[in-house]
Design a protein around this motif. Structure first.
Motif: not given
Length: 393
Positions: A301-326
């Motif tokens: 759960v903790e590892l999934a949380r880190l990747m979720t926050y990273k993907a959202a952070w990337l999206w908010d900055r207009g950066r590619p996040c397809g792999s991170e979202a997946n």
């Protein structure tokens, strides 16, 4: 590199947790059994502005981002809502709010966003079709030009929330797949007035009986020359593929946030039972056979949380996040399912009793491995785009 949540996200976490804490598991059991939307919780989210966090302030929102929206969903799920939280943040906040904010004209933003903020308008999303499934390229719902309107015809399946929504964010083809070059051309995204189309007799829907997530209905939707004004196109005609992906990436990130919160909630339920249950004179949680699997899931759960926050952070900055979202969606969905499965095992025979919430959680957790995208397709994407292996589909 700073792993602390910003103050805005911490405030969201506290505010949404306070709302979730007012509703016990008996409330969520009733909503599921009665197959009804958690209206009381939804109204509190709307009144507090917790559903419109990512809408700019000029339209009445909080002017924050997908990170704060993800934290809100995670907090609602972890605070007690579990799987029921997902659609409360996907249907209107994401499918309506984020999409119109990113791709709407100024006129569309001024028409729709303030009404989403106030709770006057709710939305849902329609892309999946009976014969296309996860292969969005093959959708056959067609929209043809008719003066200042488009006429939309076809079928959609697994459309959640259509029974309560005002507008449908719908993906259709304005160029048939056989004629589109490249194949990703010819998609257009529309805002369809559901109630008007029903009144005109051009749109109908049929709920699908489901195993779980019964706080929102999922339906087959039938469109028979639904008339949509041209000014209700989101983005540009024939160029909706980019809009579509800009809907799907946030959907996966929010689904991941739901999985993280859901996993946290189910772990809490399992650990509470493991601490209290003592058939042999000591709590069953003292046994490593019970404790170690729960500890391993906590790590997931903790590892999934880190990747979720990273993907959202990337999206908010207009950066590619397809792999991170997946990756976030894949790991969070699996963590939630593993948590539910282990909670079921921890409860032993009592897991079968509807006096405990684990049966509902077990049902609700399983679907996340299949939607909004099946884990096999996520793995195929990672294999191709991250490992450089040949395309498999």
């Amino acid at each position: 590199m700073d792993f602390n949540l910003p103050e805005s996200a911490l405030a969201v976490q506290e505010g949404v947790r306070a709302i979730a804490g007012k509703y016990d598991q008996a409330y969520w059991d009733r909503c599921d059994t009665e197959k009804r939307w958690p209206e009381e919780v939804w109204q509190e989210l709307v009144e507090g502005g917790w559903h419109s966090l990512a809408i700019p302030e000029e339209y009445g929102g909080a002017g924050q981002g997908l990170l704060e929206l993800s934290v809100a969903l995670e907090s609602l799920a972890a605070g007690g809502a579990g799987g029921a939280a997902s659609f409360m943040y996907l249907l209107t906040p994401a499918f309506g709010g984020l999409t119109i904010m990113r791709h709407g004209t100024e006129e569309q933003k001024r028409e729709f966003l303030p009404k989403i903020v106030s709770g006057e308008i709710e939305t849902c999303f329609a892309i999946t079709e009976p014969d296309a499934g996860s292969n969005a390229i093959n959708i056959t719902t067609q929209a043809r030009r008719d003066g200042d309107h488009f006429l939309v015809g076809g079928q959609k399946i697994w459309i959640s929330g259509v029974e309560r929504a005002d507008f449908l964010v719908l993906v259709a083809r304005t160029i048939p797949a056989a004629e589109a070059k490249p194949r990703t051309a010819g998609f257009t995204v529309f805002l369809v007035d559901i109630k008007d189309a029903i009144a005109q007799g051009t749109l109908s829907y049929q709920p699908i009986p489901k195993l779980g997530t019964n706080t929102v209905a999922s339906s087959m939707v039938f469109l028979d020359d639904v008339r949509v004004p041209a000014e209700r196109v989101l983005g540009h005609v024939d160029q909706g593929f980019a809009v579509m992906w800009d809907i799907l990436n946030p959907e996966r990130i929010l689904a991941a946030a739901s999985g993280v919160g859901f996993g946290e909630l189910v772990l809490q339920v399992a650990c509470d039972y493991a601490r209290d249950r003592a058939p042999f004179g000591k709590p069953i949680g003292a046994n490593q056979a019970v404790a170690f699997p729960l500890a391993k899931i906590k790590a997931q759960v903790e590892l999934a949380r880190l990747m979720t926050y990273k993907a959202a952070w990337l999206w908010d900055r207009g950066r590619p996040c397809g792999s991170e979202a997946n990756i976030a969606k894949l790991t969070a969905a699996d963590a939630a399912w593993q948590a539910a499965d282990r909670a079921f095992q921890t409860h032993g025979g009592m897991a079968y009793s509807l006096e405990y919430p684990v049966a509902r959680m077990f049902r609700d957790a399983r679907i996340a491995k299949n939607i909004p995208v099946a884990e096999e397709l996520v793995l195929a994407h990672i294999a191709q785009h991250e490992l450089g292996l040949p395309k498999s589909y």
